[in-house]
Design a protein around this motif. Structure first.
Motif, PDB file in Angstrom:
ATOM      1  N   SER A  87      43.586  73.475  52.699  1.00  0.00           N
ATOM      2  CA  SER A  87      42.714  72.291  52.633  1.00  0.00           C
ATOM      3  C   SER A  87      43.502  71.031  52.942  1.00  0.00           C
ATOM      4  O   SER A  87      43.070  70.187  53.722  1.00  0.00           O
ATOM      5  N   THR A  88      44.681  70.924  52.324  1.00  0.00           N
ATOM      6  CA  THR A  88      45.498  69.726  52.498  1.00  0.00           C
ATOM      7  C   THR A  88      46.070  69.655  53.910  1.00  0.00           C
ATOM      8  O   THR A  88      46.027  68.608  54.555  1.00  0.00           O
ATOM      9  N   THR A  89      46.613  70.771  54.380  1.00  0.00           N
ATOM     10  CA  THR A  89      47.302  70.760  55.675  1.00  0.00           C
ATOM     11  C   THR A  89      46.330  70.600  56.833  1.00  0.00           C
ATOM     12  O   THR A  89      46.590  69.839  57.773  1.00  0.00           O
ATOM     13  N   ILE A  90      45.234  71.321  56.778  1.00  0.00           N
ATOM     14  CA  ILE A  90      44.294  71.292  57.914  1.00  0.00           C
ATOM     15  C   ILE A  90      43.514  69.975  57.942  1.00  0.00           C
ATOM     16  O   ILE A  90      43.326  69.368  58.998  1.00  0.00           O
ATOM     17  N   GLY A  91      43.099  69.531  56.778  1.00  0.00           N
ATOM     18  CA  GLY A  91      42.323  68.277  56.716  1.00  0.00           C
ATOM     19  C   GLY A  91      41.117  68.351  57.629  1.00  0.00           C
ATOM     20  O   GLY A  91      40.324  69.297  57.551  1.00  0.00           O
ATOM     21  N   ASP A  92      41.000  67.340  58.511  1.00  0.00           N
ATOM     22  CA  ASP A  92      39.851  67.306  59.426  1.00  0.00           C
ATOM     23  C   ASP A  92      40.207  67.833  60.818  1.00  0.00           C
ATOM     24  O   ASP A  92      39.427  67.681  61.756  1.00  0.00           O
ATOM     25  N   SER A  93      41.395  68.427  60.953  1.00  0.00           N
ATOM     26  CA  SER A  93      41.813  68.802  62.320  1.00  0.00           C
ATOM     27  C   SER A  93      40.948  69.924  62.905  1.00  0.00           C
ATOM     28  O   SER A  93      40.807  70.016  64.115  1.00  0.00           O
ATOM     29  N   PHE A  94      40.434  70.796  62.086  1.00  0.00           N
ATOM     30  CA  PHE A  94      39.426  71.760  62.575  1.00  0.00           C
ATOM     31  C   PHE A  94      38.615  72.261  61.386  1.00  0.00           C
ATOM     32  O   PHE A  94      39.020  72.106  60.235  1.00  0.00           O
TER      33      PHE A  94
END
Lengths: 305, 421
Positions: B267-274
């Motif tokens: 959740s933290t790493t991906i964020g809104d990237s996909f």
């Protein structure tokens, strides 16, 4: 009467000697108690453990030499861990000692900034080991790591350092070079002890730098080389954290060393007795090799400055 | 003056004894668990809350760094200083139970209380049908998928009805060697999954027997992973995502096998990237079952030597039924059915990514299986199955699937036969 009461010089010397002895033992008593309680005691108990079937929870049951027989005759993993440990020692001791000697030699010359480089090279030795290992995991990363990036500039496709059984052990040996700072400092201290007059005389006699290194530096540095070599060997035989953090002994047990074997059998498999036996085998091997190295190097080491 | 001092001393002593007497009325329980500083801090707060609400019980909690927890447990048991309440994990609790250091808890477990947890969770904490711990948190495994990559490929998102054949087809369709894209990321998960893909372990720990040879489902699972790694190359041939610059969070993999403990960091790493979500493991059409998911259950046990087992169980009951979900202990999924099925829990994501929580629940209830990783079983897992599977899938030699199974069978059985040392 007065003369009769006077103590003879021999008696006085004896009293002083005895007092010195008592003071000596009083001074070392705290260390001695600690050594007996926390080193010799556990060692003896582990020897009893090695001769027992012991799960670490219930009381040990004496089984004689069974653990040693199993270790040395049946256990393929123990042999593999032994071979891997030797591989590591053979690769890491000469490389780290030579690099430390080279760095010390370079830093011994009076260049500006030599002190800064001493600090830089020594820094990993005082850093937390785990943090350094994790940095190296990223350096070795096959896709994002700096090594494979540099190799790609040369048109070479870099290996999967930690994931390929052919490269995992060399990778750990390379990482070990980071920690040569302590040996470097000891070498540096050894180099600074060599009187400069020897070099001045040799220069007047026309000796080249290489000849000076071979005939003056190496012989006079030989006790330091022996010390650093033995310390590096002992440290290398005890390799544990590096293999645990970087590869967990893999892939395909290519970096599974004796430290991991001893740890796993005690705390993961609950075979404390067996683990103790493996520790004692490691201890005996280490002692034999250290004695052999000290004996063999006796005539090559020059203790006279 | 002397008289005054004497009276004051007597008064102070009387008060002190009175206070001690009151304190002694409370049953003192020792509670040991592992955890990170952050996790332990929230546990300490909750134990304080418990102590404030209790007149008869006082719990003293001590946290241990997880990397030395085994050492600590062994030191406790060998020196007869075990705390009353001890945190354990399902994979090694059985080994200690066999040594008789944990109290059986079946007598404390009423039918009503047993209904608090999924049966699979309680089953994972039984040895020889004896319950030795109460679950407080669980982790399991499923498939994460990258919606953006599915959209780009023009493919439908996977559903919970996905069959094994469909999953493998999807993986092939999404693999693009020109782009360096693999359809699915499996990595080191294979080493644990392959032991029991379809509910039929490659060993029987009750009878100390290897059942790898002649085990059709075990062979099928191993062959399937061989095809994925070697023949079809739909997954990178690595055992650790660290070797390839990361896992699902990199956005390079349309699908990946992940665990519940990955979700917070994803959740933290991906964020809104996909955009992404999770789906249950697929169903094998031939055996009519889903791939199983090992249940990584955290639980609380009571030391056999504890003199306050009833009080200890009272605390465990409070902890397991009311408290555990509020803690951040190892970011585990809550185990109480009442809690995880409530609307409040199902719709709360604490600012994290909103994923299909029902997948986690269904995986626990339907396909979760017990697993062991201690003693001789751990020896076989680590020293026989894992290297054999790595050797096969990383193609270090030309060994076939059948030869790998034969190696696992013979070496594993040898370990079982010689395990008494």
């Amino acid at each position: 009467m007065g003369e009769a009461r006077a103590k003879s010089p021999r008696r006085t010397a004896g009293i002083i000697q005895r007092r010195n002895d008592i003071n000596f033992y009083i001074c070392i008593l705290p260390w001695l108690l600690g050594f007996l309680g926390f080193t010799i005691g556990p060692m003896l108990y582990s020897l009893y453990g090695a001769l027992s079937k012991w799960d670490g929870v219930t009381a040990p049951t004496f089984v004689g030499m069974n653990n040693f027989i199993r270790l040395l005759t049946f256990d393929e993993l123990f042999k593999k861990s032994l071979v891997n440990t030797f591989k590591y020692v053979i690769l890491s001791v000469p490389t780290s000692v030579l690099l430390a000697l080279f760095l010390a030699f370079m830093l011994n010359s009076k260049h500006k900034g030599a002190g800064i480089f001493q600090v830089i090279f020594y820094f990993p030795s005082v850093s937390a080991g785990i943090a350094v290992y994790i940095v190296w995991i990223w350096l070795f990363n096959s896709e994002l790591g700096i090594f494979n990036y540099l190799l790609s500039i040369l048109g070479i496709s870099g290996p999967n350092w930690l994931g390929d059984p052919r490269w995992s052990m060399p990778a750990i040996v390379i990482m070990n070079l980071t920690f040569c700072g302590s040996s470097m400092l000891i070498f540096l201290a050894g180099l600074k002890q060599i009187p400069t007059q020897y070099y001045e005389a040799a220069t007047i006699d026309g000796a080249s730098a290489a000849r000076q290194f071979r005939s003056i530096t190496l012989p006079l540095l030989s006790p330091t080389i022996l010390f650093n070599g033995i310390m590096a060997m002992i440290g290398s035989f005890q390799i544990f954290g590096q293999a645990l953090i970087l590869t967990e002994g893999g892939p395909i047990q290519s970096t599974y060393v004796m430290g991991l074997f001893i740890y796993d059998y005690a705390f993961l498999y609950g075979k404390f007795g067996y683990s103790c036996a493996a520790s004692w085998v490691q201890f005996v091997i280490l002692m034999i090799i250290s004695l052999f190295v000290m004996k063999a190097s006796g005539k090559h080491v020059n203790y006279v400055m | 003056m002397r008289k005054f001092v004497a009276i004051m001393l007597v008064l102070i002593m009387t008060l002190s004894f009175a206070t001690m007497a009151v304190a002694e009325e409370k049953v003192e329980l020792q509670f040991t668990l592992w955890g990170t500083n952050e996790g332990l801090s929230s546990v300490f707060d909750l134990v304080d809350q418990y102590n404030d609400s209790q007149d008869a019980i006082h719990v003293t909690v001590s946290g241990v760094e997880s990397s030395v927890y085994f050492q600590k447990l062994n030191a406790f048991f060998s020196s007869n200083t075990a705390p009353d309440i001890i945190q354990v994990a399902a994979d090694y609790g059985n080994e200690y139970t066999a040594k008789g250091v944990f109290a059986p808890l079946d007598d404390f477990l009423t039918d009503e209380l047993a209904g608090t947890w999924a049966e699979s969770l309680l089953d994972s904490l039984r040895t020889d049908d004896v319950l030795y711990a109460i679950p407080i948190g669980v982790q399991n495994s499923f498939i994460a998928y990258n919606k953006n990559l599915f959209d780009e490929a023009g493919l439908e998102y996977p559903t919970n009805d996905l069959t094994e054949t469909e999953l493998l087809d999807l993986a092939k369709q999404l693999t693009d060697s020109d782009k360096g894209q693999y359809g699915i990321l499996v990595a080191g998960n294979v080493k644990e999954m392959v032991r029991d893909m379809y509910g039929d372990y490659c060993y029987d720990w009750d009878t100390n027997t290897m059942t790898a040879e002649g085990n059709e489902s075990f062979k099928h699972g191993l062959q399937m992973f061989y095809d994925m790694f070697v023949t079809d190359k739909v997954t990178p041939a690595v055992m650790s995502t660290a070797d390839i610059g990361g896992g699902f969070e990199t956005g390079k993999y349309p699908m990946a096998i992940i665990h519940y403990w990955d979700i917070a960091s994803l959740s933290t790493t991906i964020g809104d990237s996909f955009d992404w979500d999770i789906v249950q493991f697929p169903i094998n059409e031939e055996y009519g079952v889903r791939w199983t998911s090992p249940l990584y259950v955290q639980a609380l046990s009571i030391a056999e030597q504890s003199e306050h087992k009833t009080e200890a169980f009272e605390f465990i009951k409070w902890w397991a039924t009311q408290t555990a979900p509020q803690t951040s202990m190892a970011d585990s999924f809550p185990v109480s059915i009442g809690i995880y099925s409530s609307d409040e829990y199902m719709n709360t994501y604490n600012e994290g990514h909103a994923y299909d929580k029902q997948v986690v629940i269904d995986t626990i209830e339907e396909q979760g299986v017990a697993w062991w990783n201690c003693g001789t079983i751990a020896e076989i897992n680590s020293n026989v199955i894992e290297p054999a599977v790595e050797k096969l899938l990383l193609q270090v030699s030309d060994e076939t699937v059948d030869e790998t199974i034969a190696t696992i069978q013979s070496k594993g059985q040898q370990m079982f036969d010689m395990s008494d040392y």
